[in-house]
Design an enzyme around this catalytic site. Structure first.
Site, PDB file in Angstrom:
ATOM      1  N   GLU A 195       6.910 -11.357   1.890  1.00 26.02           N
ATOM      2  CA  GLU A 195       4.948 -10.882   1.946  1.00 26.02           C
ATOM      3  C   GLU A 195       4.433 -11.776   0.972  1.00 26.02           C
ATOM      4  OE1 GLU A 195       4.797  -6.461   4.012  1.00 26.02           O
ATOM      5  OE2 GLU A 195       4.663  -6.185   1.618  1.00 26.02           O
ATOM      6  N   ASN A 226      16.074  -5.330   8.674  1.00 25.16           N
ATOM      7  CA  ASN A 226      16.523  -3.415   9.472  1.00 25.16           C
ATOM      8  C   ASN A 226      16.988  -4.646  11.128  1.00 25.16           C
ATOM      9  OD1 ASN A 226      13.968  -4.966  10.949  1.00 25.16           O
ATOM     10  ND2 ASN A 226      12.454  -3.574   9.876  1.00 25.16           N
ATOM     11  N   THR A 286      19.858  -3.096   7.890  1.00 23.84           N
ATOM     12  CA  THR A 286      20.064  -1.075   8.019  1.00 23.84           C
ATOM     13  C   THR A 286      19.759  -0.816   9.726  1.00 23.84           C
ATOM     14  OG1 THR A 286      17.278  -1.680   7.372  1.00 23.84           O
ATOM     15  CG2 THR A 286      18.989  -1.160   5.813  1.00 23.84           C
ATOM     16  N   GLY A 323      18.379   2.722  11.001  1.00 23.62           N
ATOM     17  CA  GLY A 323      17.861   3.332  10.828  1.00 23.62           C
ATOM     18  C   GLY A 323      18.139   5.024  10.652  1.00 23.62           C
ATOM     19  N   THR A 350       7.341   4.298   7.545  1.00 14.65           N
ATOM     20  CA  THR A 350       6.581   3.541   6.142  1.00 14.65           C
ATOM     21  C   THR A 350       7.561   3.499   5.456  1.00 14.65           C
ATOM     22  OG1 THR A 350       4.804   4.617   7.985  1.00 14.65           O
ATOM     23  CG2 THR A 350       4.848   2.159   5.888  1.00 14.65           C
ATOM     24  N   GLY A 376      12.913   1.616   4.409  1.00 16.77           N
ATOM     25  CA  GLY A 376      13.416   0.312   4.483  1.00 16.77           C
ATOM     26  C   GLY A 376      12.958  -0.430   2.574  1.00 16.77           C
ATOM     27  N   ASP A 377      11.577  -0.225   2.174  1.00 18.24           N
ATOM     28  CA  ASP A 377      11.849  -0.192   0.604  1.00 18.24           C
ATOM     29  C   ASP A 377      12.493   0.161  -0.161  1.00 18.24           C
ATOM     30  OD1 ASP A 377       9.783  -2.118   1.876  1.00 18.24           O
ATOM     31  OD2 ASP A 377       8.236  -1.242   1.658  1.00 18.24           O
ATOM     32  N   GLY A 414       3.582   8.817   3.451  1.00 19.41           N
ATOM     33  CA  GLY A 414       3.260   8.034   3.162  1.00 19.41           C
ATOM     34  C   GLY A 414       4.648   6.686   2.304  1.00 19.41           C
ATOM     35  N   SER A 451       6.482   9.149  -0.939  1.00 17.27           N
ATOM     36  CA  SER A 451       7.247  10.295  -0.146  1.00 17.27           C
ATOM     37  C   SER A 451       8.645   9.662  -1.174  1.00 17.27           C
ATOM     38  CB  SER A 451       7.356   9.567   0.947  1.00 17.27           C
ATOM     39  OG  SER A 451       7.880   8.477   0.970  1.00 17.27           O
TER      40      SER A 451
HETATM   41  O1  RIB Z   1       7.305  -1.998   3.976  1.00 17.33           O
HETATM   42  C1  RIB Z   1       6.183  -1.322   4.942  1.00 17.33           C
HETATM   43  C2  RIB Z   1       4.998  -1.199   3.599  1.00 17.33           C
HETATM   44  O2  RIB Z   1       4.652  -2.639   5.147  1.00 17.33           O
HETATM   45  C3  RIB Z   1       3.770  -1.097   3.348  1.00 17.33           C
HETATM   46  O3  RIB Z   1       3.522  -0.639   2.941  1.00 17.33           O
HETATM   47  C4  RIB Z   1       3.150  -1.712   4.026  1.00 17.33           C
HETATM   48  O4  RIB Z   1       1.800  -2.461   2.755  1.00 17.33           O
HETATM   49  C5  RIB Z   1       3.737  -3.207   4.832  1.00 17.33           C
HETATM   50  O5  RIB Z   1       3.755  -3.771   3.476  1.00 17.33           O
END
Ligand code: RIB
Length: 309
Positions: free
Chosen positions: A142, A184, A220, A222, A250, A253-254, A291, A295
């Site tokens: 990003e 992913n 990954t 899921g 959401t 993955g992070d 979230g 979360s």
């Molecule tokens: O991976 C989830 C994230 O992707 C969200 O928090 C959003 O900001 C995007 O960057």
């Protein structure tokens, strides 16, 4: 002294999230049930995930000079992230993400990167020592490709590059420099041109990524967990994920990447397979709550799972 520090170089976004019964079709307007704003962005999410598990973390990022900037930095501080290298950027807005989450937990995301686009190779060079001394350095896409490449070049520990959002045209160094390249299913498809809908197809995509020069690959999947392979023994490992009811996927993955970074920096005794298994458990846990950063679980998730085995 060996450092345990996890350094994340990447994005901060403010997430504008609408919860709706389903994702809208092209051109369609539907009623949502609820709207919230959260702190997100893949870079910050991954950093917060590692910090919440107990990791010593630092974030290298840019926010704007708007109403969100200070609130975002305060929130990172509360989560225990070192924010010395998070810069406010004059005349730019903090990045935003427009997110829709359906009742089945699926999402659609559009990001407007704003100040994240200003994170530069010079910003990375200014904190060269922080990167060089880190145990684990974590990157995503990003922010600019050049930033990720420079950080991988400076890293002397383990580097994890999360290829998200995926790029159809990219510098091959993005694949070749990091210790671990992690994507992913849909991202693996964009990077390889191959379909990835199951474990077998994921293995084919990972084989192509190794051929393109990756040192090791995690895809990954899921609810199907993840696959891992490296270019030394080329043996595929498939790690399953716990079955959970997803309310919001959401940031799962992070959470996976943040947990993996935490484990590789702090609990080296596990090795890669067990670390991926524990990271899958952390990611699955997060989808049971709405979230992203809100979360993510604390260290108790790892304690009780380790006792299970
Ligand atoms: O991976 C989830 C994230 O992707 C969200 O928090 C959003 O900001 C995007 O960057």
């Amino acid at each position: 002294m060996v450092s345990n520090q996890i350094v994340v170089i990447g994005s901060c976004m403010v997430d504008f999230v609408s919860y709706a019964p389903r994702l809208p079709k092209t051109g369609e307007t539907i009623h949502g049930r609820k709207f919230v704003t959260n702190f997100g962005g893949k870079g910050a999410n991954q950093c917060v995930a590692a910090a919440k598990l107990g990791g010593e973390t630092a974030l290298i990022a840019r926010v704007g000079d708007d109403v969100w900037a200070k609130k975002y930095i305060d929130s990172l501080c509360k989560d225990g992230v070192k924010v010395d290298y998070v810069k406010e950027t004059e005349s730019f807005s903090t990045g935003i993400a427009q997110i829709i989450v359906s009742d089945t937990g699926e999402n659609q995301i559009v990001i407007v990167a704003g100040a994240n686009n200003e994170l530069s190779v010079e910003d990375v060079e200014c904190v060269k020592d922080v990167i060089t001394n880190a145990a684990v350095v974590v990157l995503q896409l990003e922010t600019s490709e050049d930033v990720a490449i420079k950080a991988c070049q400076l890293c002397r520990g383990i580097s994890i590059l999360n290829g998200a959002p995926a790029l159809s045209k990219f510098d091959l160094q993005l694949l070749q420099l990091p210790t671990i390249f992690c994507v992913n299913e849909s991202e693996a498809t964009v990077f390889t041109g191959l379909p990835v809908n199951n474990v077998c197809e994921a293995e084919a995509a990972a084989t192509k990524l190794l051929f393109l020069g990756c040192k090791s690959v995690i895809i990954t999947l899921g609810p199907l967990g993840a696959i891992y392979v490296n270019n030394e023994d080329k043996q595929f490992i498939h790690i399953g994920s716990p079955l959970v009811k997803s309310v919001d996927s959401t940031g799962a993955g992070d959470a996976f990447i943040g947990a993996l970074a935490y484990l590789l920096a702090n609990e080296k005794e596990h090795g890669i397979q067990k670390s991926i298994q524990l990271a899958c458990i952390v990611a699955a846990d997060t989808v049971t709550r709405p979230g992203t950063q809100t979360s993510f679980p604390g260290p108790e998730i790892l304690k009780c799972r380790k006792q299970d085995n």
